[in-house]
Design a protein around this motif. Structure first.
Motif, mmCIF file in Angstrom:
data_model
loop_
_atom_site.group_PDB
_atom_site.id
_atom_site.type_symbol
_atom_site.label_atom_id
_atom_site.label_comp_id
_atom_site.label_asym_id
_atom_site.label_seq_id
_atom_site.Cartn_x
_atom_site.Cartn_y
_atom_site.Cartn_z
ATOM 1 N N MET A 1 -8.736 9.664 1.965
ATOM 2 C CA MET A 1 -8.757 10.563 0.810
ATOM 3 C C MET A 1 -7.681 11.638 0.951
ATOM 4 N N ASP A 2 -7.462 12.121 2.154
ATOM 5 C CA ASP A 2 -6.377 13.087 2.380
ATOM 6 C C ASP A 2 -5.029 12.459 2.036
ATOM 7 N N PHE A 3 -4.854 11.206 2.422
ATOM 8 C CA PHE A 3 -3.618 10.496 2.106
ATOM 9 C C PHE A 3 -3.451 10.354 0.591
ATOM 10 N N PHE A 4 -4.514 9.946 -0.108
ATOM 11 C CA PHE A 4 -4.443 9.805 -1.570
ATOM 12 C C PHE A 4 -4.145 11.145 -2.234
ATOM 13 N N ARG A 5 -4.771 12.202 -1.741
ATOM 14 C CA ARG A 5 -4.543 13.543 -2.290
ATOM 15 C C ARG A 5 -3.092 13.975 -2.080
ATOM 16 N N TYR A 6 -2.560 13.705 -0.921
ATOM 17 C CA TYR A 6 -1.166 14.032 -0.601
ATOM 18 C C TYR A 6 -0.219 13.287 -1.540
ATOM 19 N N GLN A 7 -0.437 11.987 -1.706
ATOM 20 C CA GLN A 7 0.418 11.186 -2.571
ATOM 21 C C GLN A 7 0.345 11.668 -4.025
ATOM 22 N N ALA A 8 -0.861 11.972 -4.491
ATOM 23 C CA ALA A 8 -1.032 12.459 -5.865
ATOM 24 C C ALA A 8 -0.339 13.807 -6.047
ATOM 25 N N THR A 9 -0.402 14.655 -5.033
ATOM 26 C CA THR A 9 0.269 15.950 -5.098
ATOM 27 C C THR A 9 1.780 15.764 -5.178
ATOM 28 N N ASP B 1 -17.636 7.665 7.234
ATOM 29 C CA ASP B 1 -17.103 8.913 6.687
ATOM 30 C C ASP B 1 -15.844 9.377 7.403
ATOM 31 N N GLU B 2 -15.781 9.154 8.732
ATOM 32 C CA GLU B 2 -14.591 9.607 9.463
ATOM 33 C C GLU B 2 -13.347 8.792 9.102
ATOM 34 N N HIS B 3 -13.527 7.646 8.454
ATOM 35 C CA HIS B 3 -12.397 6.858 7.969
ATOM 36 C C HIS B 3 -12.075 7.174 6.513
ATOM 37 N N VAL B 4 -13.090 7.525 5.749
ATOM 38 C CA VAL B 4 -12.886 7.835 4.328
ATOM 39 C C VAL B 4 -12.077 9.123 4.178
ATOM 40 N N VAL C 1 -2.379 -6.414 -5.801
ATOM 41 C CA VAL C 1 -1.720 -6.854 -4.579
ATOM 42 C C VAL C 1 -0.701 -5.816 -4.134
ATOM 43 N N ASN C 2 0.095 -5.273 -5.077
ATOM 44 C CA ASN C 2 1.070 -4.245 -4.723
ATOM 45 C C ASN C 2 0.401 -3.056 -4.057
ATOM 46 N N PHE C 3 -0.708 -2.594 -4.643
ATOM 47 C CA PHE C 3 -1.396 -1.427 -4.120
ATOM 48 C C PHE C 3 -1.942 -1.708 -2.719
ATOM 49 N N ALA C 4 -2.537 -2.872 -2.528
ATOM 50 C CA ALA C 4 -3.073 -3.229 -1.211
ATOM 51 C C ALA C 4 -1.956 -3.309 -0.182
ATOM 52 N N ASP C 5 -0.838 -3.948 -0.547
ATOM 53 C CA ASP C 5 0.292 -4.045 0.377
ATOM 54 C C ASP C 5 0.883 -2.673 0.673
ATOM 55 N N TYR C 6 0.937 -1.813 -0.344
ATOM 56 C CA TYR C 6 1.449 -0.446 -0.163
ATOM 57 C C TYR C 6 0.563 0.311 0.834
ATOM 58 N N LEU C 7 -0.758 0.257 0.625
ATOM 59 C CA LEU C 7 -1.671 0.961 1.529
ATOM 60 C C LEU C 7 -1.584 0.403 2.943
ATOM 61 N N LEU C 8 -1.488 -0.900 3.054
ATOM 62 C CA LEU C 8 -1.377 -1.522 4.362
ATOM 63 C C LEU C 8 -0.137 -1.000 5.093
ATOM 64 N N MET C 9 0.982 -0.955 4.384
ATOM 65 C CA MET C 9 2.226 -0.470 4.980
ATOM 66 C C MET C 9 2.126 1.015 5.341
ATOM 67 N N ARG C 10 1.617 1.833 4.420
ATOM 68 C CA ARG C 10 1.560 3.287 4.630
ATOM 69 C C ARG C 10 0.586 3.691 5.730
ATOM 70 N N THR C 11 -0.333 2.797 6.080
ATOM 71 C CA THR C 11 -1.288 3.115 7.139
ATOM 72 C C THR C 11 -0.940 2.419 8.448
ATOM 73 N N GLY C 12 0.327 1.980 8.565
ATOM 74 C CA GLY C 12 0.806 1.449 9.831
ATOM 75 C C GLY C 12 0.866 -0.062 9.939
ATOM 76 N N GLY C 13 0.531 -0.763 8.883
ATOM 77 C CA GLY C 13 0.588 -2.221 8.911
ATOM 78 C C GLY C 13 1.994 -2.736 8.666
ATOM 79 N N PRO C 14 2.122 -4.042 8.532
ATOM 80 C CA PRO C 14 3.442 -4.631 8.313
ATOM 81 C C PRO C 14 4.048 -4.183 6.987
ATOM 82 N N PRO C 15 5.376 -4.100 6.899
ATOM 83 C CA PRO C 15 6.036 -3.581 5.696
ATOM 84 C C PRO C 15 6.196 -4.625 4.582
ATOM 85 N N VAL C 16 5.140 -5.359 4.287
ATOM 86 C CA VAL C 16 5.190 -6.403 3.262
ATOM 87 C C VAL C 16 5.633 -5.816 1.920
ATOM 88 N N TYR C 17 5.091 -4.658 1.573
ATOM 89 C CA TYR C 17 5.435 -4.015 0.301
ATOM 90 C C TYR C 17 6.930 -3.685 0.243
#
Length: 95
Positions: A68-76, A61-64, A2-18
């Motif tokens: 993936m760029d976002f995940f790569r950035y965060q991991a970096t 693919d245009e959404h993936v 749930v934390n991860f889903a809420d985090y992704l939702l927030m980081r991609t412009g959704g509500p700041p539930v996380y």
């Protein structure tokens, strides 16, 4: 999960539930206790890409690629934070 889903939702412009529930995220600090190496980052990215393709949503693919760029950035950020922290610890032990 749930934390991860809420985090992704927030980081991609959704509500700041996380952020409301957990606080403003600091990706480096929140992973500082883990000994994450480049090998683990690559494994994480492989799993995330596989999960996006296997997910119940039909990601095109245009959404993936932006995800993936976002995940790569965060991991970096995690790797850079850890390297910088280790460097500062080494420097402080010289005195």
């Amino acid at each position: 999960m749930v934390n991860f889903a809420d985090y992704l939702l927030m980081r991609t412009g959704g509500p700041p539930v996380y952020a409301v529930r957990v606080g403003i995220p600091d990706i480096g600090q929140s992973h500082a206790h883990l000994d994450i190496k480049e090998r683990q980052v690559e494994k994480f990215l492989d799993h995330m890409e596989e999960a996006l393709h296997d997910c119940r949503f039909d990601f095109k693919d245009e959404h993936v690629m932006p995800l993936m760029d976002f995940f790569r950035y965060q991991a970096t950020l995690i790797l850079v934070y850890r390297r910088r922290r280790d460097e500062l610890i080494r420097r402080s032990s010289l005195f």
